[in-house]
Scaffold this motif. Structure first.
Motif, PDB file in Angstrom:
ATOM      1  N   LEU A 169       0.838  -1.195   0.000  1.00 32.26           N
ATOM      2  CA  LEU A 169       0.000   0.000   0.000  1.00 32.26           C
ATOM      3  C   LEU A 169       0.875   1.248   0.000  1.00 32.26           C
ATOM      4  O   LEU A 169       1.891   1.303   0.689  1.00 32.26           O
ATOM      5  CB  LEU A 169      -0.914   0.010   1.225  1.00 32.26           C
ATOM      6  N   GLY A 170       0.479   2.220  -0.778  1.00 27.33           N
ATOM      7  CA  GLY A 170       1.256   3.446  -0.895  1.00 27.33           C
ATOM      8  C   GLY A 170       2.278   3.415  -2.011  1.00 27.33           C
ATOM      9  O   GLY A 170       2.974   4.412  -2.253  1.00 27.33           O
ATOM     10  N   SER A 171       2.365   2.269  -2.724  1.00 26.57           N
ATOM     11  CA  SER A 171       3.304   2.177  -3.838  1.00 26.57           C
ATOM     12  C   SER A 171       2.879   3.085  -4.989  1.00 26.57           C
ATOM     13  O   SER A 171       1.713   3.425  -5.143  1.00 26.57           O
ATOM     14  CB  SER A 171       3.384   0.725  -4.347  1.00 26.57           C
ATOM     15  N   ARG A 172       3.860   3.465  -5.784  1.00 27.12           N
ATOM     16  CA  ARG A 172       3.598   4.273  -6.972  1.00 27.12           C
ATOM     17  C   ARG A 172       3.498   3.367  -8.185  1.00 27.12           C
ATOM     18  O   ARG A 172       4.135   2.316  -8.258  1.00 27.12           O
ATOM     19  CB  ARG A 172       4.695   5.319  -7.163  1.00 27.12           C
ATOM     20  N   VAL A 173       2.702   3.801  -9.184  1.00 30.92           N
ATOM     21  CA  VAL A 173       2.409   2.954 -10.335  1.00 30.92           C
ATOM     22  C   VAL A 173       2.768   3.674 -11.632  1.00 30.92           C
ATOM     23  O   VAL A 173       2.358   4.821 -11.856  1.00 30.92           O
ATOM     24  CB  VAL A 173       0.914   2.559 -10.369  1.00 30.92           C
ATOM     25  N   SER A 174       3.537   2.991 -12.469  1.00 27.12           N
ATOM     26  CA  SER A 174       3.831   3.465 -13.819  1.00 27.12           C
ATOM     27  C   SER A 174       2.979   2.655 -14.796  1.00 27.12           C
ATOM     28  O   SER A 174       2.919   1.425 -14.706  1.00 27.12           O
ATOM     29  CB  SER A 174       5.309   3.287 -14.159  1.00 27.12           C
ATOM     30  N   ILE A 175       2.327   3.348 -15.733  1.00 20.52           N
ATOM     31  CA  ILE A 175       1.412   2.683 -16.668  1.00 20.52           C
ATOM     32  C   ILE A 175       1.854   2.952 -18.099  1.00 20.52           C
ATOM     33  O   ILE A 175       2.021   4.113 -18.501  1.00 20.52           O
ATOM     34  CB  ILE A 175      -0.033   3.171 -16.461  1.00 20.52           C
ATOM     35  N   LYS A 176       2.040   1.879 -18.871  1.00 18.23           N
ATOM     36  CA  LYS A 176       2.402   2.000 -20.283  1.00 18.23           C
ATOM     37  C   LYS A 176       1.121   2.007 -21.127  1.00 18.23           C
ATOM     38  O   LYS A 176       0.290   1.121 -20.998  1.00 18.23           O
ATOM     39  CB  LYS A 176       3.295   0.835 -20.699  1.00 18.23           C
ATOM     40  N   LEU A 177       0.996   3.018 -21.988  1.00 21.91           N
ATOM     41  CA  LEU A 177      -0.223   3.186 -22.786  1.00 21.91           C
ATOM     42  C   LEU A 177      -0.009   2.987 -24.276  1.00 21.91           C
ATOM     43  O   LEU A 177      -0.957   3.100 -25.049  1.00 21.91           O
ATOM     44  CB  LEU A 177      -0.799   4.588 -22.551  1.00 21.91           C
ATOM     45  N   GLY A 178       1.210   2.740 -24.713  1.00 20.07           N
ATOM     46  CA  GLY A 178       1.457   2.619 -26.150  1.00 20.07           C
ATOM     47  C   GLY A 178       1.285   3.964 -26.827  1.00 20.07           C
ATOM     48  O   GLY A 178       1.842   4.977 -26.400  1.00 20.07           O
ATOM     49  N   ASP A 179       0.477   4.011 -27.900  1.00 17.76           N
ATOM     50  CA  ASP A 179       0.239   5.258 -28.627  1.00 17.76           C
ATOM     51  C   ASP A 179      -0.963   6.019 -28.099  1.00 17.76           C
ATOM     52  O   ASP A 179      -1.324   7.060 -28.636  1.00 17.76           O
ATOM     53  CB  ASP A 179       0.016   4.966 -30.125  1.00 17.76           C
ATOM     54  N   ARG A 180      -1.603   5.510 -27.077  1.00 22.32           N
ATOM     55  CA  ARG A 180      -2.841   6.116 -26.573  1.00 22.32           C
ATOM     56  C   ARG A 180      -2.539   7.386 -25.796  1.00 22.32           C
ATOM     57  O   ARG A 180      -1.578   7.459 -25.048  1.00 22.32           O
ATOM     58  CB  ARG A 180      -3.567   5.104 -25.680  1.00 22.32           C
ATOM     59  N   HIS A 181      -3.362   8.408 -25.991  1.00 20.69           N
ATOM     60  CA  HIS A 181      -3.257   9.665 -25.251  1.00 20.69           C
ATOM     61  C   HIS A 181      -4.546   9.878 -24.477  1.00 20.69           C
ATOM     62  O   HIS A 181      -5.633   9.757 -25.036  1.00 20.69           O
ATOM     63  CB  HIS A 181      -3.028  10.820 -26.221  1.00 20.69           C
TER      64      HIS A 181
END
Length: 209
Positions: free
Chosen positions: A40-52
């Protein structure tokens, strides 16, 4: 479906396979449920590809993460970086602006009879004088006076935008939508303006940065 992965104590989630935002949101929820053992409290990086994503969509993702006790670290996209509007409650027209890989830069004034065309975005560091014509498959930005003919989204993209420091064209066209000022009408503006499609019509409004 692969779960989220831990990188240096933070979560990394790849959602680049999804194109529709509802699928992105659902994919995020499923991956978090599969992972389960994150701190809990972790940070999250999200890969979206070409999506904006729009600012509203980013807030929805943040809400999902907060529901799981997590925080958004970054959104990784091949598209343009997310820019939140100055007013958190106001959507920026650039949130849904289409992304094009190619941008042509023209560093001169365009005289009557001259025409510029590009398949991507078009940026003009100069004036577009009456009788000149600029056409782009993407968005158009004029860092000067726009007094000629302008056509953005030439291949049918109704989300294309047109912006100019002094906006007084003889004709504006976005995709297949056209507008022009009444004959003999000249309006002097003292701020940048933006043209886009709203409710099926070309509208011109002040540019809020």
């Amino acid at each position: 479906m692969s779960p989220a992965t831990m990188v240096n104590g933070d979560l990394s989630i790849d959602l680049s396979q999804f194109q529709r935002f509802p699928d992105i949101l659902q994919g995020l929820i499923e991956r978090l449920d599969i992972e389960g053992n994150y701190q809990l409290g972790s940070r999250v990086s999200i890969k979206l590809g070409d999506r904006h994503l729009s600012s509203k969509q980013v807030r929805e993702i943040e809400d999902v993460l907060l529901d799981h006790g997590l925080y958004l670290k970054e959104l990784m996209s091949n598209g343009p970086p997310f820019r939140a509007p100055d007013d958190p409650g106001e959507e920026s027209p650039f949130d849904e602006m289409p992304y094009y890989n190619d941008t042509a830069l023209v560093c001169r004034h365009l005289r009557s009879g001259q025409k510029i065309f590009t398949e991507g975005n078009l940026v003009i560091l100069g004036d577009v004088n009456p009788g000149a014509e600029v056409v782009a498959g993407g968005n158009i930005l004029v860092m000067g006076s726009l007094r000629g003919m302008v056509h953005a989204g030439a291949f049918g993209d109704e989300k294309a935008l047109i912006s100019a420091y002094r906006f007084n064209p003889t004709q504006v066209r976005i995709a297949n939508h056209i507008t022009r000022p009444p004959d003999g009408m000249f309006v002097e503006v003292d701020c940048p303006e933006l043209a886009r499609i709203r409710a099926g019509k070309v509208v011109i409004e002040k540019l809020k940065l």
